[in-house]
Design a protein around this motif. Structure first.
Motif, PDB file in Angstrom:
ATOM      1  N   SER A   1       0.847  -1.186   0.000  1.00 57.35           N
ATOM      2  CA  SER A   1       0.000   0.000   0.000  1.00 57.35           C
ATOM      3  C   SER A   1       0.882   1.235   0.000  1.00 57.35           C
ATOM      4  O   SER A   1       1.951   1.242   0.612  1.00 57.35           O
ATOM      5  CB  SER A   1      -0.925   0.025   1.212  1.00 57.35           C
ATOM      6  OG  SER A   1      -1.784   1.147   1.145  1.00 57.35           O
TER       7      SER A   1
ATOM      8  N   ALA B   1      -2.194  -5.780  -3.804  1.00 58.38           N
ATOM      9  CA  ALA B   1      -1.823  -4.383  -3.981  1.00 58.38           C
ATOM     10  C   ALA B   1      -3.023  -3.482  -3.749  1.00 58.38           C
ATOM     11  O   ALA B   1      -4.038  -3.596  -4.445  1.00 58.38           O
ATOM     12  CB  ALA B   1      -1.263  -4.159  -5.387  1.00 58.38           C
TER      13      ALA B   1
ATOM     14  N   VAL C   1      -3.560  -0.491  -4.565  1.00 58.60           N
ATOM     15  CA  VAL C   1      -3.064   0.514  -5.507  1.00 58.60           C
ATOM     16  C   VAL C   1      -4.017   0.460  -6.695  1.00 58.60           C
ATOM     17  O   VAL C   1      -4.663  -0.559  -6.929  1.00 58.60           O
ATOM     18  CB  VAL C   1      -1.613   0.184  -5.960  1.00 58.60           C
ATOM     19  CG1 VAL C   1      -1.056   1.261  -6.872  1.00 58.60           C
ATOM     20  CG2 VAL C   1      -0.693  -0.024  -4.752  1.00 58.60           C
ATOM     21  N   SER C   2      -4.110   1.522  -7.478  1.00 65.63           N
ATOM     22  CA  SER C   2      -5.028   1.509  -8.614  1.00 65.63           C
ATOM     23  C   SER C   2      -4.655   0.403  -9.596  1.00 65.63           C
ATOM     24  O   SER C   2      -3.478   0.055  -9.763  1.00 65.63           O
ATOM     25  CB  SER C   2      -5.016   2.864  -9.335  1.00 65.63           C
ATOM     26  OG  SER C   2      -3.850   3.008 -10.119  1.00 65.63           O
ATOM     27  N   LEU C   3      -5.669  -0.148 -10.243  1.00 63.99           N
ATOM     28  CA  LEU C   3      -5.456  -1.252 -11.176  1.00 63.99           C
ATOM     29  C   LEU C   3      -4.497  -0.863 -12.297  1.00 63.99           C
ATOM     30  O   LEU C   3      -3.576  -1.621 -12.636  1.00 63.99           O
ATOM     31  CB  LEU C   3      -6.800  -1.692 -11.757  1.00 63.99           C
ATOM     32  CG  LEU C   3      -6.774  -2.806 -12.797  1.00 63.99           C
ATOM     33  CD1 LEU C   3      -6.127  -4.058 -12.237  1.00 63.99           C
ATOM     34  CD2 LEU C   3      -8.186  -3.104 -13.286  1.00 63.99           C
TER      35      LEU C   3
ATOM     36  N   VAL D   1      -0.906  -0.777 -11.108  1.00 69.88           N
ATOM     37  CA  VAL D   1      -0.363  -2.117 -10.879  1.00 69.88           C
ATOM     38  C   VAL D   1       0.028  -2.780 -12.196  1.00 69.88           C
ATOM     39  O   VAL D   1       1.083  -3.413 -12.308  1.00 69.88           O
ATOM     40  CB  VAL D   1      -1.376  -2.987 -10.106  1.00 69.88           C
ATOM     41  CG1 VAL D   1      -0.946  -4.450 -10.109  1.00 69.88           C
ATOM     42  CG2 VAL D   1      -1.507  -2.488  -8.674  1.00 69.88           C
TER      43      VAL D   1
ATOM     44  N   VAL E   1      -5.612  -6.919  -6.883  1.00 74.62           N
ATOM     45  CA  VAL E   1      -5.758  -5.502  -6.551  1.00 74.62           C
ATOM     46  C   VAL E   1      -7.010  -5.324  -5.696  1.00 74.62           C
ATOM     47  O   VAL E   1      -8.065  -5.885  -6.006  1.00 74.62           O
ATOM     48  CB  VAL E   1      -5.871  -4.642  -7.829  1.00 74.62           C
ATOM     49  CG1 VAL E   1      -6.393  -3.241  -7.499  1.00 74.62           C
ATOM     50  CG2 VAL E   1      -4.519  -4.544  -8.515  1.00 74.62           C
TER      51      VAL E   1
ATOM     52  N   ASP F   1      -9.296  -2.137  -4.034  1.00 71.43           N
ATOM     53  CA  ASP F   1      -9.427  -0.683  -4.019  1.00 71.43           C
ATOM     54  C   ASP F   1      -9.343  -0.167  -2.586  1.00 71.43           C
ATOM     55  O   ASP F   1      -9.577  -0.912  -1.625  1.00 71.43           O
ATOM     56  CB  ASP F   1     -10.751  -0.268  -4.662  1.00 71.43           C
ATOM     57  CG  ASP F   1     -11.947  -0.714  -3.853  1.00 71.43           C
ATOM     58  OD1 ASP F   1     -12.628   0.143  -3.274  1.00 71.43           O
ATOM     59  OD2 ASP F   1     -12.193  -1.936  -3.793  1.00 71.43           O
TER      60      ASP F   1
ATOM     61  N   VAL G   1      -5.506  -9.956 -10.981  1.00 75.04           N
ATOM     62  CA  VAL G   1      -4.866  -9.326 -12.139  1.00 75.04           C
ATOM     63  C   VAL G   1      -3.958 -10.303 -12.868  1.00 75.04           C
ATOM     64  O   VAL G   1      -3.846 -10.278 -14.092  1.00 75.04           O
ATOM     65  CB  VAL G   1      -4.054  -8.097 -11.704  1.00 75.04           C
ATOM     66  CG1 VAL G   1      -3.347  -7.450 -12.888  1.00 75.04           C
ATOM     67  CG2 VAL G   1      -4.949  -7.072 -11.006  1.00 75.04           C
TER      68      VAL G   1
END
Length: 247
Positions: A7, A69, A71-73, A76, A95, A97, A106
Motif C-alpha cells: 500500500s 496491492a 493501488v489503482s489497477l 499495478v 488488486v 481498491d 490481475v
C-alpha cells in the motif's frame, strides 16, 4: 501462500492491516514516510522502503507467490508488466481498491491462485470478487484446476491446456473420463461450484469407451499409462490427471 501486501497511501495502509490479519503470515510493505502507520496497522509484519514502489517489484516477485496491492489497477499493470515471465512462474496478483469494495485478480488467476485469493479477501473484507476468467464467470470447469484441492496433478502442454479450456468455455463437446480418484471433484473444484456439470462435458468410466474424433478435448483421470493406440488420436487435445494414492 506467502503473501506481500503493498500500500502506498495512508488510508490504504489502514485497509492493508485488515488484509494482513486475514492472511496468516502476510507481510505489509509501505513507504517509509508512513512507517508509524504501517507498524500500527500490522505490528511486527510491516516493512518500509525508501524510493519508488516500482523499485520493490523485482524483490517482491522473487520472494512472494502472492501479492495484494492496494493501488489503482492501472498503476499495478504498469508496475508489474516489465517483470512478467509466464503463467507457470508469475505470482498471484490481486488488486483491492482503497475503500475495500472490490478484490480483482490481475495475474495468475488459476495456476497462481489469484482467483482463490480474491475470493478469500472478498469474504474477509465484505468485498466483491471481480473474476474475469471465463470459467469462473460462467461457473464452468477450469481444466487447470480440476482436482487441485484433492492433490491431483496433470500432464499437458501449454497448447493442450489452451485448447481444452477453449473447448469447455465455448460449449464444444468434451469427454471427461474418470478411472481413478475421488468422485467429489466437482463440488470441491475451483473454490466450489454450486451449479450442475456443464452439458457439453460428457462423462465416461473407461478411455476405451471414448471416440476421440467426436470430442474437441479429452480429460482423462487415471493412474495408468496412456494406451499406445490412443497417443496419436489424442495428441494436442488431451489432459491427463493423476490423483494421489488417497485422492
Amino acid at each position: 501462500m506467502k503473501v506481500a501486501v503493498v500500500s502506498i497511501t495512508r488510508h490504504g495502509i489502514a485497509l492493508a492491516g485488515r488484509v494482513v490479519a486475514a492472511l496468516p503470515g502476510a507481510q505489509l510493505f509501505a513507504p517509509d514516510k508512513f512507517a508509524r502507520q504501517a507498524e500500527a496497522a500490522a505490528p511486527g509484519a510491516a516493512h518500509c522502503y525508501a524510493g519508488k514502489v516500482g523499485d520493490q517489484v523485482p524483490a517482491l516477485f522473487a520472494a512472494f507467490n502472492g501479492i495484494v496491492a492496494i493501488v489503482s489497477l492501472g498503476a499495478v499493470v504498469r508496475l508489474i508488466a516489465p517483470h512478467l515471465r509466464g503463467k507457470e512462474l508469475d505470482p498471484a496478483v490481486v488488486v483491492v481498491d482503497e475503500a475495500g469494495r472490490f478484490a480483482i485478480p490481475v495475474l495468475s488467476g488459476h495456476l497462481g491462485g489469484a482467483n482463490a485469493l480474491a475470493g478469500h479477501l472478498a469474504t474477509a473484507l465484505g468485498a466483491t470478487p471481480v473474476l474475469t476468467t471465463a470459467s469462473d464467470a460462467r461457473q464452468t470447469l477450469a481444466v487447470d484446476l480440476l482436482g487441485r484441492e484433492l492433490g491431483w496433478t496433470f500432464e499437458a502442454t501449454h497448447a493442450e491446456l489452451v485448447r481444452a479450456s477453449a473447448a469447455v468455455v465455448n460449449d464444444e463437446p468434451v469427454a471427461l473420463v474418470q478411472e481413478a480418484g475421488s468422485s467429489d471433484w466437482w463440488t470441491q473444484h475451483a473454490n466450489g461450484r454450486s451449479v450442475p456439470l456443464p452439458a457439453n462435458v460428457h462423462c465416461f468410466k473407461r478411455l476405451e469407451d471414448v471416440d476421440p474424433e467426436r470430442f474437441a478435448a479429452v480429460l482423462w483421470i487415471s493412474a495408468r499409462e496412456l494406451p499406445a493406440e490412443y497417443a496419436s488420436r489424442l495428441a494436442g487435445k488431451r489432459i491427463i490427471y493423476r490423483p494421489g494414492r488417497s485422492a
